[in-house]
Design a protein around this motif. Structure first.
Motif, PDB file in Angstrom:
ATOM      1  N   SER A  50       0.834  -1.193   0.000  1.00 36.59           N
ATOM      2  CA  SER A  50       0.000   0.000   0.000  1.00 36.59           C
ATOM      3  C   SER A  50       0.871   1.245   0.000  1.00 36.59           C
ATOM      4  O   SER A  50       2.003   1.223   0.444  1.00 36.59           O
ATOM      5  CB  SER A  50      -0.905   0.011   1.243  1.00 36.59           C
ATOM      6  N   ARG A  51       0.339   2.352  -0.525  1.00 38.10           N
ATOM      7  CA  ARG A  51       1.103   3.590  -0.632  1.00 38.10           C
ATOM      8  C   ARG A  51       1.034   4.366   0.671  1.00 38.10           C
ATOM      9  O   ARG A  51      -0.027   4.764   1.116  1.00 38.10           O
ATOM     10  CB  ARG A  51       0.564   4.426  -1.782  1.00 38.10           C
ATOM     11  N   LEU A  52       2.181   4.621   1.254  1.00 43.45           N
ATOM     12  CA  LEU A  52       2.305   5.418   2.468  1.00 43.45           C
ATOM     13  C   LEU A  52       3.491   6.344   2.311  1.00 43.45           C
ATOM     14  O   LEU A  52       4.458   6.000   1.637  1.00 43.45           O
ATOM     15  CB  LEU A  52       2.517   4.535   3.705  1.00 43.45           C
ATOM     16  N   SER A  53       3.424   7.531   2.940  1.00 47.55           N
ATOM     17  CA  SER A  53       4.615   8.368   2.988  1.00 47.55           C
ATOM     18  C   SER A  53       5.593   7.721   3.961  1.00 47.55           C
ATOM     19  O   SER A  53       5.197   6.909   4.816  1.00 47.55           O
ATOM     20  CB  SER A  53       4.254   9.778   3.467  1.00 47.55           C
ATOM     21  N   PRO A  54       6.883   8.050   3.870  1.00 49.60           N
ATOM     22  CA  PRO A  54       7.834   7.425   4.793  1.00 49.60           C
ATOM     23  C   PRO A  54       7.506   7.713   6.252  1.00 49.60           C
ATOM     24  O   PRO A  54       7.656   6.844   7.106  1.00 49.60           O
ATOM     25  CB  PRO A  54       9.180   8.038   4.378  1.00 49.60           C
ATOM     26  N   LYS A  55       7.036   8.924   6.554  1.00 55.79           N
ATOM     27  CA  LYS A  55       6.728   9.248   7.944  1.00 55.79           C
ATOM     28  C   LYS A  55       5.507   8.475   8.425  1.00 55.79           C
ATOM     29  O   LYS A  55       5.452   7.994   9.559  1.00 55.79           O
ATOM     30  CB  LYS A  55       6.500  10.752   8.088  1.00 55.79           C
ATOM     31  N   GLU A  56       4.510   8.346   7.553  1.00 52.40           N
ATOM     32  CA  GLU A  56       3.327   7.563   7.903  1.00 52.40           C
ATOM     33  C   GLU A  56       3.693   6.107   8.150  1.00 52.40           C
ATOM     34  O   GLU A  56       3.232   5.484   9.109  1.00 52.40           O
ATOM     35  CB  GLU A  56       2.279   7.669   6.794  1.00 52.40           C
ATOM     36  N   ALA A  57       4.522   5.562   7.253  1.00 48.21           N
ATOM     37  CA  ALA A  57       4.933   4.170   7.409  1.00 48.21           C
ATOM     38  C   ALA A  57       5.764   3.990   8.677  1.00 48.21           C
ATOM     39  O   ALA A  57       5.622   2.986   9.392  1.00 48.21           O
ATOM     40  CB  ALA A  57       5.734   3.727   6.180  1.00 48.21           C
ATOM     41  N   PHE A  58       6.629   4.960   8.964  1.00 43.53           N
ATOM     42  CA  PHE A  58       7.468   4.874  10.157  1.00 43.53           C
ATOM     43  C   PHE A  58       6.606   4.799  11.418  1.00 43.53           C
ATOM     44  O   PHE A  58       6.815   3.942  12.288  1.00 43.53           O
ATOM     45  CB  PHE A  58       8.399   6.087  10.225  1.00 43.53           C
TER      46      PHE A  58
ATOM     47  N   ALA B 140       4.198  23.738  12.954  1.00 40.35           N
ATOM     48  CA  ALA B 140       4.607  24.845  13.821  1.00 40.35           C
ATOM     49  C   ALA B 140       3.547  25.940  13.850  1.00 40.35           C
ATOM     50  O   ALA B 140       3.251  26.517  14.908  1.00 40.35           O
ATOM     51  CB  ALA B 140       5.943  25.423  13.349  1.00 40.35           C
ATOM     52  N   GLU B 141       2.948  26.215  12.684  1.00 42.01           N
ATOM     53  CA  GLU B 141       1.890  27.230  12.622  1.00 42.01           C
ATOM     54  C   GLU B 141       0.665  26.775  13.398  1.00 42.01           C
ATOM     55  O   GLU B 141       0.017  27.579  14.083  1.00 42.01           O
ATOM     56  CB  GLU B 141       1.512  27.497  11.163  1.00 42.01           C
ATOM     57  N   ALA B 142       0.338  25.491  13.283  1.00 41.14           N
ATOM     58  CA  ALA B 142      -0.817  24.967  14.021  1.00 41.14           C
ATOM     59  C   ALA B 142      -0.584  25.049  15.531  1.00 41.14           C
ATOM     60  O   ALA B 142      -1.485  25.418  16.295  1.00 41.14           O
ATOM     61  CB  ALA B 142      -1.097  23.519  13.606  1.00 41.14           C
ATOM     62  N   GLU B 143       0.633  24.722  15.957  1.00 45.65           N
ATOM     63  CA  GLU B 143       0.958  24.812  17.385  1.00 45.65           C
ATOM     64  C   GLU B 143       0.930  26.257  17.862  1.00 45.65           C
ATOM     65  O   GLU B 143       0.464  26.548  18.972  1.00 45.65           O
ATOM     66  CB  GLU B 143       2.333  24.182  17.635  1.00 45.65           C
ATOM     67  N   ARG B 144       1.433  27.167  17.022  1.00 48.31           N
ATOM     68  CA  ARG B 144       1.407  28.588  17.389  1.00 48.31           C
ATOM     69  C   ARG B 144      -0.033  29.083  17.519  1.00 48.31           C
ATOM     70  O   ARG B 144      -0.376  29.804  18.466  1.00 48.31           O
ATOM     71  CB  ARG B 144       2.146  29.415  16.332  1.00 48.31           C
TER      72      ARG B 144
ATOM     73  N   GLU C  64       8.450  17.423   3.806  1.00 47.61           N
ATOM     74  CA  GLU C  64       8.632  17.399   5.255  1.00 47.61           C
ATOM     75  C   GLU C  64       8.902  18.797   5.808  1.00 47.61           C
ATOM     76  O   GLU C  64       8.499  19.123   6.927  1.00 47.61           O
ATOM     77  CB  GLU C  64       9.755  16.438   5.622  1.00 47.61           C
ATOM     78  N   ARG C  65       9.560  19.635   5.015  1.00 46.42           N
ATOM     79  CA  ARG C  65       9.783  21.010   5.448  1.00 46.42           C
ATOM     80  C   ARG C  65       8.449  21.765   5.538  1.00 46.42           C
ATOM     81  O   ARG C  65       8.196  22.494   6.502  1.00 46.42           O
ATOM     82  CB  ARG C  65      10.732  21.725   4.495  1.00 46.42           C
ATOM     83  N   LEU C  66       7.598  21.579   4.529  1.00 50.99           N
ATOM     84  CA  LEU C  66       6.286  22.213   4.560  1.00 50.99           C
ATOM     85  C   LEU C  66       5.428  21.666   5.698  1.00 50.99           C
ATOM     86  O   LEU C  66       4.695  22.409   6.365  1.00 50.99           O
ATOM     87  CB  LEU C  66       5.571  21.998   3.217  1.00 50.99           C
ATOM     88  N   GLU C  67       5.530  20.356   5.916  1.00 45.14           N
ATOM     89  CA  GLU C  67       4.775  19.749   7.013  1.00 45.14           C
ATOM     90  C   GLU C  67       5.231  20.299   8.362  1.00 45.14           C
ATOM     91  O   GLU C  67       4.414  20.587   9.242  1.00 45.14           O
ATOM     92  CB  GLU C  67       4.947  18.229   6.980  1.00 45.14           C
TER      93      GLU C  67
END
Length: 268
Positions: free
Chosen positions: A25-33, A136-140, A128-131
């Motif tokens: 199945s297709r997952l991003s590396p971070k999702e799979a991790f 960070a914006e969501a936390e702010r 990953e930079r955009l994420e």
């Protein structure tokens, strides 16, 4: 993520025999991790990595799996961090298909697997930079909301305390409660909003005064009993010294003159 089961020489350029993988199945590396980091330790342990290999179709050979694990594990450790995991994800997968799935338009028609891997790694870095920025914006924003809620609650409590202190001060200067409605409901008329019987009677903050008085008379009696009328808020704190009451009218002598309620529609 879609894994490449093309066992070509280009695959072996990077991984040799380690490129023998199947479709998954297709997952991003971070999702799979995070999916395979079942204990939430922030690293992939050996047994977790073996489950990953089985999931993507790596032959279930213990010796082979151990070699794969050591290839991507942190030096001198028995675990794989995210960087090592992402490297495995990129090298074991189908980088060209990943680029297509991500909507990358400028994909070279003729490129080696190594070139596709390099492009995919750059795309992942950008994602990953955009994420990270979005997180960070969501936390702010969340912190700002929490701070705003704290300030709002502080102001609410301050206003409530100020209202209580003001009510006590007004009580010290006198007040008048009216129980009953009088003949023909003469004492049940709506509260005057202009408070302009005389120019000296006009009050600054009369809306706040009326609100505090409404709260005062509302809690004076049980809920099943009609509370006192609200029409006498205007003389609260006006030092009423004498009150005269008839069946249809009330007169109060205050520090600003005589105030009257009831009577006919012309003057109540």
């Amino acid at each position: 993520m879609e894994y490449d089961n093309d066992n070509t020489n280009s695959n072996h350029d990077l991984m040799g025999e380690d490129s023998l993988v199947k479709e998954n199945s297709r997952l991003s590396p971070k999702e799979a991790f995070h999916k395979f980091d079942t204990d939430g330790s922030g690293t992939i342990e050996e047994d977790e990595f073996f489950r990953l290999l089985e999931c993507v179709g790596i032959p279930a050979d213990c010796e082979y799996q151990e070699r794969m694990f050591k290839k991507f594990a942190k030096p001198g450790s028995n675990c794989i961090d995210y960087d090592g995991f992402r490297k495995a994800w990129v090298l074991l997968g189908n980088p060209k298909q990943e680029l297509i799935d991500r909507g990358i338009k400028e994909i070279p028609k003729f490129a080696t697997r190594r070139q596709f891997v390099s492009i995919l790694e750059q795309v992942l870095d950008d994602e990953e930079r955009l994420e990270k920025f979005a997180r960070a914006e969501a936390e702010r924003f969340q912190r700002l909301q929490e701070e705003r809620n704290i300030r709002t609650e502080f102001i609410r409590k301050a206003k409530a305390q100020a209202g209580s202190e003001l009510a006590l001060a007004l009580d010290a200067a006198g007040c008048c409660y009216v129980l009953g409605t009088g003949i023909n409901d003469a004492f049940s008329s709506k509260v005057k909003t202009d408070m302009l019987s005389t120019s000296s009677f006009e009050q600054v903050g009369s809306d706040l005064l009326q609100t505090l008085w409404d709260e005062r008379v509302q809690v004076m009696v049980p809920s099943d009993v009609k509370p006192p009328n609200k029409i006498t808020a205007g003389i609260w704190g006006r030092q009423p010294s004498k009150i005269a009451v008839t069946k249809s009218s009330i007169f109060a002598l205050t520090d600003c003159g005589i105030v009257a309620w009831g009577g006919s529609d012309n003057w109540k």
